[in-house]
Design a protein around this motif. Sequence first.
Motif, PDB file in Angstrom:
ATOM      1  N   TYR A 124      10.834 -10.117   3.331  1.00 15.33           N
ATOM      2  CA  TYR A 124      11.954  -9.200   3.477  1.00 15.33           C
ATOM      3  C   TYR A 124      11.723  -7.930   2.659  1.00 15.33           C
ATOM      4  CZ  TYR A 124      14.454 -13.086   5.595  1.00 15.33           C
ATOM      5  OH  TYR A 124      14.828 -14.117   6.419  1.00 15.33           O
ATOM      6  N   GLY A 125      11.917  -6.792   3.309  1.00 11.78           N
ATOM      7  CA  GLY A 125      11.718  -5.524   2.634  1.00 11.78           C
ATOM      8  C   GLY A 125      12.437  -4.394   3.364  1.00 11.78           C
ATOM      9  N   PRO A 126      12.421  -3.190   2.783  1.00 13.06           N
ATOM     10  CA  PRO A 126      13.112  -2.055   3.387  1.00 13.06           C
ATOM     11  C   PRO A 126      12.453  -1.613   4.685  1.00 13.06           C
ATOM     12  CG  PRO A 126      11.774  -1.342   1.525  1.00 13.06           C
ATOM     13  CD  PRO A 126      11.735  -2.830   1.526  1.00 13.06           C
ATOM     14  N   ALA A 127      13.263  -1.137   5.608  1.00 16.85           N
ATOM     15  CA  ALA A 127      12.758  -0.664   6.895  1.00 16.85           C
ATOM     16  C   ALA A 127      13.755   0.325   7.477  1.00 16.85           C
ATOM     17  CB  ALA A 127      12.559  -1.834   7.844  1.00 16.85           C
ATOM     18  N   TRP A 128      13.310   1.034   8.494  1.00 14.53           N
ATOM     19  CA  TRP A 128      14.182   1.955   9.217  1.00 14.53           C
ATOM     20  C   TRP A 128      14.663   1.258  10.482  1.00 14.53           C
ATOM     21  CZ3 TRP A 128      15.956   6.368   7.160  1.00 14.53           C
ATOM     22  CH2 TRP A 128      15.274   6.872   6.049  1.00 14.53           C
ATOM     23  N   SER A 157       3.073  -6.266  14.275  1.00 16.81           N
ATOM     24  CA  SER A 157       2.917  -4.817  14.187  1.00 16.81           C
ATOM     25  C   SER A 157       3.490  -4.334  12.857  1.00 16.81           C
ATOM     26  CB  SER A 157       3.643  -4.130  15.340  1.00 16.81           C
ATOM     27  OG  SER A 157       3.508  -2.722  15.249  1.00 16.81           O
ATOM     28  N   PRO A 158       2.752  -3.547  12.085  1.00 10.49           N
ATOM     29  CA  PRO A 158       3.222  -3.110  10.768  1.00 10.49           C
ATOM     30  C   PRO A 158       4.492  -2.270  10.834  1.00 10.49           C
ATOM     31  CG  PRO A 158       0.859  -2.728  11.008  1.00 10.49           C
ATOM     32  CD  PRO A 158       1.380  -3.075  12.365  1.00 10.49           C
ATOM     33  N   ILE A 159       5.312  -2.414   9.801  1.00 11.65           N
ATOM     34  CA  ILE A 159       6.527  -1.622   9.649  1.00 11.65           C
ATOM     35  C   ILE A 159       6.164  -0.182   9.293  1.00 11.65           C
ATOM     36  CG2 ILE A 159       8.440  -1.230   8.032  1.00 11.65           C
ATOM     37  CD1 ILE A 159       9.194  -3.222  10.076  1.00 11.65           C
ATOM     38  N   VAL A 160       6.906   0.773   9.860  1.00 14.51           N
ATOM     39  CA  VAL A 160       6.774   2.175   9.462  1.00 14.51           C
ATOM     40  C   VAL A 160       7.761   2.387   8.330  1.00 14.51           C
ATOM     41  CG1 VAL A 160       6.847   4.568  10.212  1.00 14.51           C
ATOM     42  CG2 VAL A 160       6.212   2.798  11.838  1.00 14.51           C
ATOM     43  N   ALA A 161       7.284   2.316   7.093  1.00 12.13           N
ATOM     44  CA  ALA A 161       8.173   2.314   5.939  1.00 12.13           C
ATOM     45  C   ALA A 161       8.626   3.708   5.510  1.00 12.13           C
ATOM     46  CB  ALA A 161       7.494   1.616   4.758  1.00 12.13           C
ATOM     47  N   ASN A 162       7.802   4.731   5.780  1.00 10.64           N
ATOM     48  CA  ASN A 162       8.119   6.085   5.326  1.00 10.64           C
ATOM     49  C   ASN A 162       8.632   6.938   6.484  1.00 10.64           C
ATOM     50  OD1 ASN A 162       7.135   5.465   2.706  1.00 10.64           O
ATOM     51  ND2 ASN A 162       5.050   5.837   3.420  1.00 10.64           N
ATOM     52  N   GLN A 179      16.537  -2.415  16.379  1.00  6.05           N
ATOM     53  CA  GLN A 179      15.103  -2.644  16.188  1.00  6.05           C
ATOM     54  C   GLN A 179      14.623  -1.950  14.925  1.00  6.05           C
ATOM     55  OE1 GLN A 179      13.647  -1.322  20.206  1.00  6.05           O
ATOM     56  NE2 GLN A 179      12.477  -3.226  20.110  1.00  6.05           N
ATOM     57  N   ALA A 180      13.694  -2.603  14.233  1.00  2.54           N
ATOM     58  CA  ALA A 180      13.066  -1.979  13.063  1.00  2.54           C
ATOM     59  C   ALA A 180      11.892  -1.134  13.536  1.00  2.54           C
ATOM     60  CB  ALA A 180      12.589  -3.045  12.083  1.00  2.54           C
ATOM     61  N   MET A 181      11.709   0.022  12.935  1.00  2.00           N
ATOM     62  CA  MET A 181      10.640   0.923  13.345  1.00  2.00           C
ATOM     63  C   MET A 181       9.284   0.329  12.963  1.00  2.00           C
ATOM     64  SD  MET A 181      11.098   3.948  14.830  1.00  2.00           S
ATOM     65  CE  MET A 181      12.489   4.753  14.052  1.00  2.00           C
TER      66      MET A 181
END
Length: 249
Positions: A124-128, A157-162, A179-181
Amino acid sequence: MHTSSKVMPWARGLAAALALSGSALSGFAQQAQPPATADGGYTAATRQWVDDALAQSSATNAMPLRMEVTVGALDSRLRLASCGKVEPYLPTGGKLWGKSRIGLRCVDGVTRWNVFLPITVKAYGPAWILRGPVAAGAVLTQDDAMQGEIDWAEDFSPIVANADQWVGAVAARALMPGQAMRFHMVKQPQVFQAGAQVRVVAEGNGFQVASDGQAMQAGVIGQPARVRMENGRVMSGVVLDARTIKLEM
């Protein structure tokens, strides 16, 4: 089912992304040995082995993720012979990410056996998170998503965190609210067409040379593109901006 949860740092990059491979654990399997007891003993020891392996893989960090590990049980029909040394390992191609499995093999017993325990690793972590629907091909803006927390390991698929990695990018397909980016959902916009006049730059040790050329294909920032130089020579470079290609030296 047994679950453990802790906050630990995540390794740099996206691959990180994102998963611990069998090669990364090649020396680790020799350090942790579940006791040759009932299923509960194997399950608890395996959960500890996974926790320790995840902690070991996160020695350097960029993004803190809250890891949650759930370990299943051995098939109740199994009747395992007594074993003096049981070695856990990550099967070839396996990852400590999402739904996976851990192997347990007896390496010191009258009967050598090999079994598998199902595991689920959540991160679990931050996401858009998308606020609303986005049509395929639409340019994404800051208002299209809000920050939230999700399970990064729910999808490979990796999260786009920035935000600067997706704001101004184009939706690669139709996107839905909630949906998470992730990287497979966005692509950089095309900045010039094939045939456009572009500036070509080449850099080396202590020098920079610039000249004009003609793009032989559409240009996307960060992607390779071929360009025909004024002398007719065709070269390949990387698109820097709407009118610049940097040659590969």
